[in-house]
Design an enzyme around this catalytic site. Structure first.
Site, PDB file in Angstrom:
ATOM      1  CE  LYS A 190       6.186 -24.215   5.706  1.00  0.00           C
ATOM      2  NZ  LYS A 190       5.930 -23.065   5.518  1.00  0.00           N
ATOM      3  CD  GLU A 291       6.110 -19.833  -1.715  1.00  0.00           C
ATOM      4  OE1 GLU A 291       4.889 -19.264  -2.222  1.00  0.00           O
ATOM      5  OE2 GLU A 291       6.087 -20.068  -0.363  1.00  0.00           O
TER       6      GLU A 291
END
Length: 423
Positions: A190, A291
């Site tokens: 990631k 996020e």
């Protein structure tokens, strides 16, 4: 019917347990207990070591736990792959992801059948004591990723590429990605996409032209950060490593964004987040973490992508959710940790309080002379061997006492000297 494994412990003597340490009893009886109880031993209070479906259990009396010690092996659950995660999105099944940083946490997360484990660089804040994720190195991440790999057998494993390990060049990024796969056994890596302010967007499209809007315009209004990271993602994917993107609040870039702040709260910034997510998809990313963005932004981005979105503080409309292991379980309870627990995190347990209570009880027992008792002093010597031992040490008793007396005197003098304050 599914096979059930039931092993009775409390009624069996210790010697019998030792003889049957690898014995598994299988039955087809029905049970109302959840499958995870076979692995975490939570049914031991009821006199049953483990009950569940599709797993084999080994019972042992090792490590000082007497008749309550169990070890488990769950082999029935299929190893989740990136393609499985994509299929879950297509079927409309929500994806669960939780962070883990070591063998015990990975084992617990895996046994709970969580779909994806993220070995996040948040390890720097929740386990290494840093104030941000920026100090975390590749070697730090690999150490923790290796431990997670040993503890998790079925979950999809994602390794977080830390700050400074992929920004310099595509070669650097690919080298780091290879290390996560080859050295730590990760299934995917990631990386974060930093957000730069894009030019003003065109008027919003109608609902019927959502996908046309997304693909016709996102390249013209995509942020510089999105373009840069998209090419990096493309290079890693072409190199044979699956990539999960990360947009919104990108903790590695707090020096630029001014701290841990929600993102996408204006129309222009929200549009740039969408464009960055689309760019990551076009570059070959298998999923995108969103996020700390408004729920409506998470909804639009999720509806615009063919790959899954994993939300953390991004509302209920993403294709999956991720939380930090320590946060969701109330794992730690001290000021350093509490100041970083985000508002979007729901507590599913209060493990930290239980740990503090247990440690406090242990300290009190030791100081009061209540531990260990006879029950916890299991190693015995025969009377004959004890007599031989005492006979062997008897000649040294006088000199030993003299040495102890001399040492005690020196320590007392040293303590008295140290209490004198010169300044």
């Amino acid at each position: 019917p599914a096979a059930l494994v039931i092993t009775m412990l409390h009624s069996a003597p210790a010697k019998a347990l030792q003889r049957t340490a690898s014995t598994t009893v299988t039955t087809t009886a029905a049970t109302t207990l959840p499958a995870w109880r076979i692995c975490d031993g939570s049914s031991r209070k009821h006199g049953v070591a483990a009950v569940g479906t599709g797993c084999g259990v080994r019972v042992g009396a090792a490590r000082g736990f007497g008749t309550e010690a169990i070890s488990t092996e769950c082999a029935a659950r299929k190893k989740l792959t990136v393609m499985d995660m994509l299929a879950m999105k297509r079927r409309g099944k929500k994806i669960t992801m939780v962070t883990a940083y070591d063998y015990p946490s990975a084992m617990h997360v895996d046994l709970a059948n969580i779909d994806v484990i993220l070995v996040g660089d948040s390890v720097g804040m929740v386990q290494l004591g840093y104030d941000t994720t920026q100090p975390v190195t590749v070697d730090d991440m690999l150490l923790h990723a290796k431990a997670v790999r040993r503890g998790a057998k079925s979950s999809l494993l994602v390794g977080d590429m830390p700050f400074g390990s992929y920004e310099i060049s595509q070669e650097q990024a690919l080298t780091t990605a290879y290390r996560f796969v080859k050295e730590a056994g990760m299934d995917c890596v990631k990386l974060e996409v930093d957000l730069d302010l894009p030019p003003p967007p065109p008027p919003p499209p109608s609902r019927n032209h959502r996908h046309e809007y997304s693909h016709d315009h996102h390249q013209h209004h995509q942020s510089q950060g999105g373009r840069d990271r998209a090419s990096t993602v493309q290079a890693i994917v072409k190199g044979g490593v699956a990539v999960m993107g990360h947009v919104g609040l990108t903790p590695q870039a707090i020096s630029v964004i001014g701290g841990f702040r929600a993102q996408g709260r204006t129309g222009v910034k929200a549009r740039a987040l969408l464009d960055d997510a689309l760019a990551l998809q076009d570059a070959g990313a298998c999923a995108v973490v969103l996020e700390c963005v408004p729920a409506q932004v998470g909804k639009v981005i999720s509806e615009s992508l063919e790959i899954p979105t994993i939300g953390i503080g991004a509302g209920p409309h993403t294709h999956g959710q991720v939380l930090v292991y320590h946060d969701m379980l109330g794992m730690t309870s001290h000021p350093h940790h509490e100041q970083f627990v985000p508002r979007f995190c729901k507590n599913y347990a209060d493990v930290g309080t239980a740990i503090q209570e247990g440690l406090g009880a242990y300290k009190a027992d030791v100081e009061a002379g209540n531990f260990p008792t006879e029950k916890y002093s299991p190693y015995k010597m025969s009377e004959k061997e004890e007599a031989i031992f005492m006979e062997l040490v008897a000649p040294d008793k006088g000199s030993t006492e003299q040495k102890l007396s001399a040492t005690r005197k020196k320590l007392i003098e040293a303590d008295e000297y140290e209490t004198i304050k010169v300044y």
